[in-house]
Scaffold this motif. Structure first.
Motif, PDB file in Angstrom:
ATOM      1  N   PRO A   1       0.803  -1.232   0.000  1.00 34.39           N
ATOM      2  CA  PRO A   1       0.000   0.000   0.000  1.00 34.39           C
ATOM      3  C   PRO A   1       0.839   1.287   0.000  1.00 34.39           C
ATOM      4  O   PRO A   1       0.297   2.363  -0.271  1.00 34.39           O
ATOM      5  CB  PRO A   1      -0.811  -0.105   1.299  1.00 34.39           C
ATOM      6  CG  PRO A   1      -0.844  -1.570   1.611  1.00 34.39           C
ATOM      7  CD  PRO A   1       0.482  -2.092   1.149  1.00 34.39           C
ATOM      8  N   ASP A   2       2.135   1.194   0.297  1.00 31.45           N
ATOM      9  CA  ASP A   2       2.977   2.397   0.260  1.00 31.45           C
ATOM     10  C   ASP A   2       3.397   2.770  -1.158  1.00 31.45           C
ATOM     11  O   ASP A   2       4.038   3.804  -1.359  1.00 31.45           O
ATOM     12  CB  ASP A   2       4.245   2.180   1.104  1.00 31.45           C
ATOM     13  CG  ASP A   2       3.927   2.095   2.590  1.00 31.45           C
ATOM     14  OD1 ASP A   2       2.847   2.574   2.979  1.00 31.45           O
ATOM     15  OD2 ASP A   2       4.738   1.535   3.341  1.00 31.45           O
TER      16      ASP A   2
ATOM     17  N   THR B   1      -9.169   4.319  -4.187  1.00 31.76           N
ATOM     18  CA  THR B   1     -10.048   3.548  -3.297  1.00 31.76           C
ATOM     19  C   THR B   1      -9.290   2.522  -2.452  1.00 31.76           C
ATOM     20  O   THR B   1      -9.899   1.760  -1.713  1.00 31.76           O
ATOM     21  CB  THR B   1     -11.146   2.818  -4.100  1.00 31.76           C
ATOM     22  OG1 THR B   1     -10.511   2.046  -5.123  1.00 31.76           O
ATOM     23  CG2 THR B   1     -12.124   3.799  -4.723  1.00 31.76           C
ATOM     24  N   HIS B   2      -7.980   2.478  -2.588  1.00 33.73           N
ATOM     25  CA  HIS B   2      -7.174   1.537  -1.790  1.00 33.73           C
ATOM     26  C   HIS B   2      -6.043   2.302  -1.109  1.00 33.73           C
ATOM     27  O   HIS B   2      -4.884   2.230  -1.540  1.00 33.73           O
ATOM     28  CB  HIS B   2      -6.614   0.412  -2.655  1.00 33.73           C
ATOM     29  CG  HIS B   2      -7.669  -0.466  -3.235  1.00 33.73           C
ATOM     30  ND1 HIS B   2      -8.306  -0.183  -4.419  1.00 33.73           N
ATOM     31  CD2 HIS B   2      -8.228  -1.610  -2.771  1.00 33.73           C
ATOM     32  CE1 HIS B   2      -9.200  -1.124  -4.671  1.00 33.73           C
ATOM     33  NE2 HIS B   2      -9.177  -2.000  -3.693  1.00 33.73           N
TER      34      HIS B   2
ATOM     35  N   HIS C   1      -4.939  -2.887   8.649  1.00 30.16           N
ATOM     36  CA  HIS C   1      -5.859  -1.819   9.058  1.00 30.16           C
ATOM     37  C   HIS C   1      -7.281  -2.338   8.824  1.00 30.16           C
ATOM     38  O   HIS C   1      -7.523  -3.028   7.829  1.00 30.16           O
ATOM     39  CB  HIS C   1      -5.586  -0.568   8.202  1.00 30.16           C
ATOM     40  CG  HIS C   1      -6.419   0.616   8.566  1.00 30.16           C
ATOM     41  ND1 HIS C   1      -7.731   0.752   8.151  1.00 30.16           N
ATOM     42  CD2 HIS C   1      -6.143   1.709   9.311  1.00 30.16           C
ATOM     43  CE1 HIS C   1      -8.219   1.887   8.621  1.00 30.16           C
ATOM     44  NE2 HIS C   1      -7.281   2.483   9.335  1.00 30.16           N
ATOM     45  N   PRO C   2      -8.245  -2.009   9.718  1.00 27.50           N
ATOM     46  CA  PRO C   2      -9.605  -2.554   9.540  1.00 27.50           C
ATOM     47  C   PRO C   2     -10.274  -2.135   8.234  1.00 27.50           C
ATOM     48  O   PRO C   2     -11.212  -2.787   7.770  1.00 27.50           O
ATOM     49  CB  PRO C   2     -10.378  -2.014  10.752  1.00 27.50           C
ATOM     50  CG  PRO C   2      -9.467  -1.092  11.477  1.00 27.50           C
ATOM     51  CD  PRO C   2      -8.073  -1.288  10.984  1.00 27.50           C
ATOM     52  N   GLY C   3      -9.771  -1.058   7.606  1.00 25.86           N
ATOM     53  CA  GLY C   3     -10.362  -0.619   6.341  1.00 25.86           C
ATOM     54  C   GLY C   3      -9.605  -1.096   5.118  1.00 25.86           C
ATOM     55  O   GLY C   3      -9.931  -0.725   3.989  1.00 25.86           O
TER      56      GLY C   3
ATOM     57  N   PHE D   1      -7.535  -5.751  -0.467  1.00 28.94           N
ATOM     58  CA  PHE D   1      -6.619  -6.066  -1.570  1.00 28.94           C
ATOM     59  C   PHE D   1      -7.124  -5.419  -2.859  1.00 28.94           C
ATOM     60  O   PHE D   1      -8.311  -5.526  -3.194  1.00 28.94           O
ATOM     61  CB  PHE D   1      -6.538  -7.584  -1.738  1.00 28.94           C
ATOM     62  CG  PHE D   1      -5.678  -8.034  -2.887  1.00 28.94           C
ATOM     63  CD1 PHE D   1      -4.302  -8.055  -2.786  1.00 28.94           C
ATOM     64  CD2 PHE D   1      -6.267  -8.450  -4.087  1.00 28.94           C
ATOM     65  CE1 PHE D   1      -3.509  -8.482  -3.851  1.00 28.94           C
ATOM     66  CE2 PHE D   1      -5.486  -8.877  -5.155  1.00 28.94           C
ATOM     67  CZ  PHE D   1      -4.104  -8.887  -5.030  1.00 28.94           C
ATOM     68  N   ASN D   2      -6.248  -4.768  -3.581  1.00 30.98           N
ATOM     69  CA  ASN D   2      -6.604  -4.139  -4.857  1.00 30.98           C
ATOM     70  C   ASN D   2      -6.544  -5.192  -5.967  1.00 30.98           C
ATOM     71  O   ASN D   2      -5.462  -5.701  -6.297  1.00 30.98           O
ATOM     72  CB  ASN D   2      -5.634  -2.989  -5.147  1.00 30.98           C
ATOM     73  CG  ASN D   2      -6.057  -2.178  -6.352  1.00 30.98           C
ATOM     74  OD1 ASN D   2      -6.804  -2.654  -7.205  1.00 30.98           O
ATOM     75  ND2 ASN D   2      -5.573  -0.951  -6.433  1.00 30.98           N
ATOM     76  N   GLU D   3      -7.689  -5.505  -6.547  1.00 35.94           N
ATOM     77  CA  GLU D   3      -7.735  -6.560  -7.576  1.00 35.94           C
ATOM     78  C   GLU D   3      -6.984  -6.161  -8.840  1.00 35.94           C
ATOM     79  O   GLU D   3      -6.709  -7.016  -9.691  1.00 35.94           O
ATOM     80  CB  GLU D   3      -9.193  -6.934  -7.858  1.00 35.94           C
ATOM     81  CG  GLU D   3      -9.779  -7.709  -6.677  1.00 35.94           C
ATOM     82  CD  GLU D   3     -11.293  -7.719  -6.620  1.00 35.94           C
ATOM     83  OE1 GLU D   3     -11.935  -6.996  -7.410  1.00 35.94           O
ATOM     84  OE2 GLU D   3     -11.835  -8.437  -5.762  1.00 35.94           O
ATOM     85  N   GLY D   4      -6.605  -4.894  -8.942  1.00 36.15           N
ATOM     86  CA  GLY D   4      -5.728  -4.481 -10.040  1.00 36.15           C
ATOM     87  C   GLY D   4      -4.344  -5.114  -9.966  1.00 36.15           C
ATOM     88  O   GLY D   4      -3.613  -5.160 -10.963  1.00 36.15           O
TER      89      GLY D   4
END
Ligand SMILES: [Zn+2]
Ligand SMILES: [Zn+2]
Length: 388
Positions: free
Chosen positions: A166-167, A353-354, A360-362, A365-368
């Motif tokens: 995510p970074d 959106t990711h 993190h509770p929110g 996984f990005n399906e991209g």
């Protein structure tokens, strides 16, 4: 050479459905029975040799093609985390307090997609072992598979794995030679006095005051005992003890974590914790016991394999570079890299959106990442197991 992703795109609807089903039915480490059964069935359906029950719930699917002698291991992790999801997604976890908050549902779907794609295209000569491991999140599922003879039963010249990151933005990939993820150690320190009336502190060693002194000292270790050109983290994360305002407790416990990238620094920190505990015990008349557990070693990429990982990523991603620094989080794939040369790649997953970090509770996984990950494993097989 750019990978042709059109045949991969055709697999995506089914893989996305599978990943969302795994997401809705998460399982904790060494309990991935449903997940492992789905993985084994999917691998059998495309004609791979499948072995189950390796290191607990681990699964290996083997794909051979051509006459090449080379062999690769591609690894995905299958386990979820013990905390509650707060994404509000239609396919959110149906199990209270269990959540794919690290994207291992996506990793599993990605590696299944790679197996399907490579089984269909077969532009390589040699053997690919698709390794689905249990219990990456702190329980040592990779170590369990290694101890169960993973690399004797399924010889791999090199091993590779990816983690969604995510970074980094979606479409980016990074790795580096040498350390990529830290060694993770945990310590538990128990300070014992006698306990007694808080109005008569001269009658009992004060375990609370001793713990306070020790926490202060522990926080000087990285600053004063580790060379400034080396990096390390020591965090005290829990202090427990005491019952009432007028009672001195008989014992207090301290917990924390240490993250390092080389064993000399790790040794120095453990020795310093033990020395400081002994010193505080002497000066406060408490008894102090230190339990120090080195549960994950550092994840160390082989330099040549890291270069291969980046070369394969360039056939897939637009933004590929050497990671300037390792991360202080840890990774169970370290146990496989300790046995075989290989590399671990960060694949970016952030977009509008990711944005949530791992664990993190929110997070979702990005399906991209799915087509990029499948294409990366495919490129590795095609580049490292070239047909004659
Ligand atoms: Zn995780
Ligand atoms: Zn993870």
């Amino acid at each position: 050479m750019r990978i042709d992703t059109r045949p991969i795109d055709a697999l995506l609807p089914e893989l996305i459905a599978l990943r969302r089903d795994l997401h809705a039915h998460p399982e904790l480490g060494f309990e991935e029975h449903r997940t492992a059964a789905i993985v084994a069935e999917a691998l059998r359906a495309i004609g791979l040799e499948v072995t189950t029950g390796i290191g607990g719930t681990g699964v290996v699917g083997t794909l051979r093609n051509g006459g090449g002698n080379g062999s690769l291991g591609f690894r995905a992790d299958m386990d979820a985390l013990p905390f509650a999801e707060e994404t509000g997604l239609a396919y959110a976890s149906t199990r209270a307090g269990v959540f794919h908050g690290c994207g291992h549902d996506g990793h599993t779907a990605t590696l299944l997609g790679a197996a399907r794609h490579l089984a269909a295209t077969r532009e390589f000569s040699g053997t690919v072992h698709f390794i689905f491991q249990p219990a990456e999140e702190g329980l040592g599922g990779a170590r369990a598979m290694v101890r169960d003879g993973l690399f004797e039963r399924f010889p791999c010249d090199r091993v590779f794995a990816l983690h969604n990151w995510p970074d980094l933005p979606l479409g980016a990939a990074r790795t580096r030679a040498g350390p990529i993820m830290a060694a993770a150690d945990k310590f538990t320190i128990t300070l014992t006095g006698r306990g007694g009336h808080a109005a008569m502190p001269h009658q009992t060693p004060d375990a609370i005051l001793a713990a306070s002194e020790l926490v202060q000292q522990l926080n000087t270790i990285v600053a004063r005992r580790v060379p400034a050109m080396r990096s390390a983290v020591l965090s005290v994360t829990k202090i427990a003890g005491g019952h009432a305002h007028n009672v001195l407790p008989a014992s207090v416990s301290i917990m924390g974590t240490v993250r390092t990238f080389d064993v000399a620094v790790q040794d120095r920190i453990e020795a310093s914790i033990r020395a400081m505990a002994a010193g505080v015990a002497l000066s406060t008349e408490t008894e102090i016991a230190v339990a120090y557990d080195r549960y994950y070693p550092a994840t160390i990429n082989d330099a040549d394999a890291a270069a291969c990982a980046l070369a394969a990523a360039r056939a897939v991603c637009d933004d590929v570079d050497v990671a300037p620094d390792p991360a202080f989080t840890s990774e169970d794939f370290a146990f496989m890299l300790a046995e075989r040369p290989g590399a671990y790649l960060w694949m970016g997953q952030a977009d509008s959106t990711h944005a949530a970090p791992l664990h993190h509770p929110g997070y979702d996984f990005n399906e991209g990442v799915l087509p990029l990950g499948i294409a990366w494993f495919t490129a590795l097989a095609e580049q490292l197991l070239r047909p004659e």
